[in-house]
Structures are given as C-alpha cells and as structure tokens.
Design an enzyme around this catalytic site. Sequence first.
Site, PDB file in Angstrom:
ATOM      1  N   PHE A  43       0.482  -1.341  -0.405  1.00 53.50           N
ATOM      2  CA  PHE A  43      -0.195   0.238   0.187  1.00 53.50           C
ATOM      3  C   PHE A  43       0.995   1.560   0.122  1.00 53.50           C
ATOM      4  CE2 PHE A  43      -2.528   3.204   1.477  1.00 53.50           C
ATOM      5  CZ  PHE A  43      -3.500   3.393   0.665  1.00 53.50           C
TER       6      PHE A  43
ATOM      7  N   ASP B 257       9.075   2.479   1.977  1.00 57.33           N
ATOM      8  CA  ASP B 257       8.303   3.643   2.154  1.00 57.33           C
ATOM      9  C   ASP B 257       8.207   3.676   3.888  1.00 57.33           C
ATOM     10  OD1 ASP B 257       5.442   4.625   2.895  1.00 57.33           O
ATOM     11  OD2 ASP B 257       4.586   4.140   0.701  1.00 57.33           O
TER      12      ASP B 257
ATOM     13  N   LYS C 299       2.374  11.345   7.091  1.00 58.82           N
ATOM     14  CA  LYS C 299       1.808  10.718   8.927  1.00 58.82           C
ATOM     15  C   LYS C 299       1.956  11.072   9.812  1.00 58.82           C
ATOM     16  CE  LYS C 299      -1.391   6.443   7.015  1.00 58.82           C
ATOM     17  NZ  LYS C 299      -0.707   5.668   5.744  1.00 58.82           N
TER      18      LYS C 299
HETATM   19  C1  PLP Z   1      -1.339   5.322   4.470  1.00 57.66           C
HETATM   20  C2  PLP Z   1       0.062   5.248   4.468  1.00 57.66           C
HETATM   21  C3  PLP Z   1       0.697   5.777   2.046  1.00 57.66           C
HETATM   22  C4  PLP Z   1      -0.647   7.325   1.810  1.00 57.66           C
HETATM   23  O1  PLP Z   1      -0.331   8.415   2.715  1.00 57.66           O
HETATM   24  P1  PLP Z   1      -1.743   9.558   2.556  1.00 57.66           P
HETATM   25  O2  PLP Z   1      -0.980  10.286   3.495  1.00 57.66           O
HETATM   26  O3  PLP Z   1      -2.982   8.974   2.996  1.00 57.66           O
HETATM   27  O4  PLP Z   1      -1.901   9.662   0.843  1.00 57.66           O
HETATM   28  C5  PLP Z   1       1.401   4.755   1.327  1.00 57.66           C
HETATM   29  N1  PLP Z   1       2.151   4.814   2.010  1.00 57.66           N
HETATM   30  C6  PLP Z   1       2.003   4.026   3.401  1.00 57.66           C
HETATM   31  C7  PLP Z   1       2.889   2.651   3.601  1.00 57.66           C
HETATM   32  C8  PLP Z   1       1.042   4.386   3.906  1.00 57.66           C
HETATM   33  O5  PLP Z   1       0.515   3.539   4.954  1.00 57.66           O
END
Ligand code: PLP
Length: 410
Positions: free
Chosen positions: A148, A233, A262
């Site tokens: 994700f 990420d 986040k």
């Molecule tokens: C939440 C998340 C995203 C996307 O972040 P947004 O601020 O919702 O666009 C990307 N990568 C990971 C691992 C995430 O948990």
Amino acid sequence: MTTETMASVASSGYIALDETYAAHTYHPLPVVLSEGDGAWVTDVDGRRYLDCLAGYSALNFGHGHPVIVAAAREQLGRLTLTSRAFHHDLLGEFARDLAELAGFEAMLPMNSGAEGVETAVKLARKWGYEVKGVEPDRATIVVARNNFHGRTVSIVSFSSDPDAKRNFGPYTPGFRTVDFGDAQAIAEAIDDTTVAVLIEPIQGEAGVIIPPDGYLRAVRDICTRAGVLFMADEIQSGLGRTGRTFACDHEGVRPDVLILGKALGGGVLPVSAVLADWSVMSVFKPGEHGSTFGGNPLACAVGRAVVGLLSTGEFQERATILGAHLAERLEGLVGRGVVDFRCRGLWAGVDIDPALGTGRAVCEALLRRGVLAKDTHGSTIRLAPPLVVTSSDIDLAVDALAGALQDLAG
Ligand SMILES: *Cc1c(COP(=O)(O)O)cnc(C)c1O
C-alpha cells in the site's frame, strides 16, 4: 426520552449528513468523534474511546500533544504559507533537523504520503536516466505484492488490491511486482532497466506483515550490487511506531530514498517528505517538481516539533516497552478467537478466527466496548495506539478484544 437516546439521535444525524453529502469512499464505524486528548477520543454523545488506530499512525504522539499544538498555534499567529516562490525562516531548520534525524543529506517536503511516494518514483526515474543511463522511457521499479503506497493513478497501477485498482485504468507502466519477503525474487526481477526497489519495510495495510529476518539487509545488498535505489516507504512504519525511529533500523539498514508522512504532521496537518543524499536528490532542478503547500511554514513548525519529540528516543522506548507488553497480552488470546498475530513495537496485526466473524464485526464489538480499531483485510485487525498510551490502556484494549471475541462466539 433519556439523555442517552437523545444523544444517539444526534450521532445518527451527523452520520446521515455525511452520507448525503460526502462521497462514499470509506465505510466508517458508526461513531461520531468530536474531541481527542492523548490516546482517548470522545464522541458527540460524550462517550470515551481508546483510539487504537491513531489515524493509521498519523497520531503517533496522540491527540493534541501539547508540544505540537503549541508549535502550531504559535506559527498560526506568525506566518502560514508563502509558497516556495520565496524563502521562509523555517524550511531550512526543519529540513536540517529531519535530515539529521534520518541520516541523509537532503529532504524534499510534500504534503500527503501519496505525494511523497510519487516524488520518490519521479526521483528514481530521473536518477535512472540521468545518472545510471537507462534508455529513455524504459525505467522499471520493482515493488512488492500486497503493497500500500497511496491512491494516485500511478500508485494504484502497481497495487494488487482489486478494489484500489479496478476501473481506474489505463495504468502507469514501469512497475514489476514480486512477493513481499522474498529477496531472491527482487534480485531476479532487476535488469538493465531497473532504477529502484520500492517497499514498505513492514507492510501496514496488508496486515502488519513483518518480513523474514535479514530481508531488509538482503534487499539493501541486492540494490547496492545492482546499482539501483533502495526506496523505503516508512510513511506508516516510521517515526517511532516500531520501537525504533525507522523500521529499517531494526536491521541496521539505510535505504537510498526514505519516504515519510503520516506522523510527520503530528496529527495536525498533512506533512510528507522524501529524503536522499545529494548524489540522488540533485537530479531535481528548479521547476522540475514541487507543490504549492509542500514545506509551508505551518507544516515546518509542526514537523520540527515532531522531529524534536523523536530526538530524545523517549517515544521509541515507550513503543518498545509497551509493545512487548501488548505482544505478551495478545499471546494469551491465541487459540481463544485469535489465530495468529504479528507485533513490532506498538503495532500489531491480529488475525481473528474467521469462523467468529469478519474483522469488521470484531471492530463493531470493540466499539461497543469503548475501543476504536480498524480491520485491514478480511479478518485481520490492526492495533496501533498512539505512543502516549499507558500500560493499563493496553490491558483495557486487550481485555476489550477478548470480550469482543466472546461476544461474537455468542
Ligand atoms: C498511508 C500510507 C500511504 C499514503 O499516505 P496518504 O497520506 O494517505 O496519501 C503511503 N504509504 C504507506 C505505507 C501508507 O501507510
């Protein structure tokens, strides 16, 4: 009419209004929150809940952390937005502090996590063409199945979740998917066109999937040998959640490109960033990438406060100690409605016996017992309370989970 029934009328009014005017891209639990303090939130009926989702880890420091709120309030009264057409007095300080915390030479500020990932993809492609010498328009990036990374067209192009992907084509080419946790598969997917490997060190949305020991180190070595960028990420796994500042720290690994989001916004506003050394970051020249709001003064003030909180190691230590307690308590539920669980720091994916009901049903039962959590896929529940949670809060959450499982068993 009792106060309680009047109050539930109030909450159903808010829910009806949401459903009438706000697009149905989520399926929220039937609770309407109006206040938050630390690890606890209060609904419009005055009921309190322990927040075990923490805004998908955007609230690592809890609701209304005094240091973060003070930084935001002070900055609100000074200067909030300049655009990058001008310098302002906070970007450099935030960039320096974050780069030092993460051990990189440079950072690039954006807003949402998805923008951070898009930025990393663009950075890797440009680096691939201009530094590595990949043939024009041929660049590939290796990604992991069940990832994700966000919701943009390019990012859903390499999603393996049919709901995230279906009917959003045509998709962006240039991505190769391999199984998560299989370093050999990454090595085999890399060829002359490959510019980067992009993974979550722990897959959050997939259910807090922790790869086998040594995986991150092996990916690091494979990328180094092949001359491709290792892009981590850490939008959900980073900034204290797993007991270390970054999940890659557990294996002593430093990626070439680190993506944060986040919790970087302190639960106040969206703040994301991409970090790299200048050998990579310098491929971006003025006009080639940007964002009107990225690196704005308010975001920098909040982001700097977040970096300050993490610089003492206090939150990382809390996540380690309280995470061990959470894991120990969850162990007691295995075989009693819980099939399996994975826990790293204050981050757990709990697989519920599917015979008892869906993850959603468990979350609804938890809600009735005063605990907010969210199912991920099928019957897995993620527990990720703010790092300011107490040991007795964790006991309360696990007891509520035991009770919820009993409720479902009937
Ligand atoms: C939440 C998340 C995203 C996307 O972040 P947004 O601020 O919702 O666009 C990307 N990568 C990971 C691992 C995430 O948990």
